[in-house]
Design an enzyme around this catalytic site. Sequence first.
Site, PDB file in Angstrom:
ATOM      1  CB  THR A   1      -0.936   0.035   1.216  1.00  8.31           C
ATOM      2  OG1 THR A   1      -0.171   0.185   2.423  1.00  8.31           O
ATOM      3  CG2 THR A   1      -1.767  -1.245   1.304  1.00  8.31           C
TER       4      THR A   1
ATOM      5  CB  THR B   1       1.790   5.443  -6.501  1.00  9.72           C
ATOM      6  OG1 THR B   1       1.248   6.270  -5.460  1.00  9.72           O
ATOM      7  CG2 THR B   1       0.790   4.352  -6.857  1.00  9.72           C
TER       8      THR B   1
ATOM      9  N   GLY C   1       7.535   7.708  -3.039  1.00  7.77           N
ATOM     10  CA  GLY C   1       8.336   7.673  -1.830  1.00  7.77           C
ATOM     11  C   GLY C   1       8.855   6.290  -1.464  1.00  7.77           C
ATOM     12  CB  ILE C   2       9.116   4.612   1.844  1.00  7.86           C
ATOM     13  CG1 ILE C   2      10.068   5.595   2.530  1.00  7.86           C
ATOM     14  CG2 ILE C   2       9.392   3.195   2.345  1.00  7.86           C
ATOM     15  CD1 ILE C   2       9.892   5.675   4.038  1.00  7.86           C
ATOM     16  N   GLY C   3       7.240   3.617  -0.518  1.00  6.70           N
ATOM     17  CA  GLY C   3       6.482   2.514  -1.094  1.00  6.70           C
ATOM     18  C   GLY C   3       6.948   2.146  -2.488  1.00  6.70           C
TER      19      GLY C   3
ATOM     20  CB  SER D   1       6.987   7.631  12.401  1.00  3.83           C
ATOM     21  OG  SER D   1       7.737   8.808  12.639  1.00  3.83           O
TER      22      SER D   1
ATOM     23  CE1 TYR E   1       3.311  10.687  10.561  1.00  2.23           C
ATOM     24  CE2 TYR E   1       5.079  10.974  12.156  1.00  2.23           C
ATOM     25  CZ  TYR E   1       4.614  10.450  10.970  1.00  2.23           C
ATOM     26  OH  TYR E   1       5.448   9.687  10.182  1.00  2.23           O
TER      27      TYR E   1
END
Length: 256
Positions: A12, A15, A17-19, A135, A149
């Site tokens: 998930t 599309t 960055g990290i993913g 995080s 957050y």
Amino acid sequence: MFSLEGKKAFITGGTSGIGRAVAERFIKAGAEVVIVGRREEGVSIAKDIGATFYQADVTQEEKLIAALQHAEQQLGKLDILINNAGLDNNGPLIEEQDLTELRRCFSLNFDAMYALFIHGPKHMSDGGSIVVTSSVAGGFVDLPTYSQYSASKAALTSLVRSAALELAPRSIRVNAICPGSIESEMLPADHPEIPLVEVLCPLSRIGTPDDVVGLYHFLVADESRYITGQKIAVDGGVSAGISLGVMTAIETSLST
């Protein structure tokens, strides 16, 4: 070593960055990958990296279920789940915030992740691996104005430990990666957090997706089959203690 040949992966937030970086790394290591995200350009992104794309907002449970069903139909039983979708959030002090924004933050950073733990294992083979992106703010280091957050990520990290215990009879491992500040669309070059991190971080810089993908790769590979229920920081040393940059800044301030 660390081959993912024949592994089936579901990512998930895949599309950008990290993913996206994780998806590319897995494909190079031999895995077949389905990436899930909200943006329509996910089709072209998936094509570019050799993945399959399914468009879905994972905060909507029925869309998440459909995405998992699609992935199993395309690939067969999954070996890897990467729960990476999330949003950044910082703002005023707690007494100046409101519950509407808190709920928005938890909706993606925690609720959607919980739903993936409810439904994801049904589509997995025994002996698989689940990795969530938490995080460093979720249990290692807290900062003022990041309460919503940090709370959502801390809850997620706790969930990882519970899920690891419950899925252990199936030899499905569950771990959390806790990045520090990582270059992404959420953290562009002009973001005010960057100069702060350059002082706070012992390595004096923010991270890049390439700095963290190796740990995702390791945790889903068979070589890490005895690691579960862990939270691992990838933060340039922020959680280790006070950096020389911070000490120098304090000393300079005290001497003026």
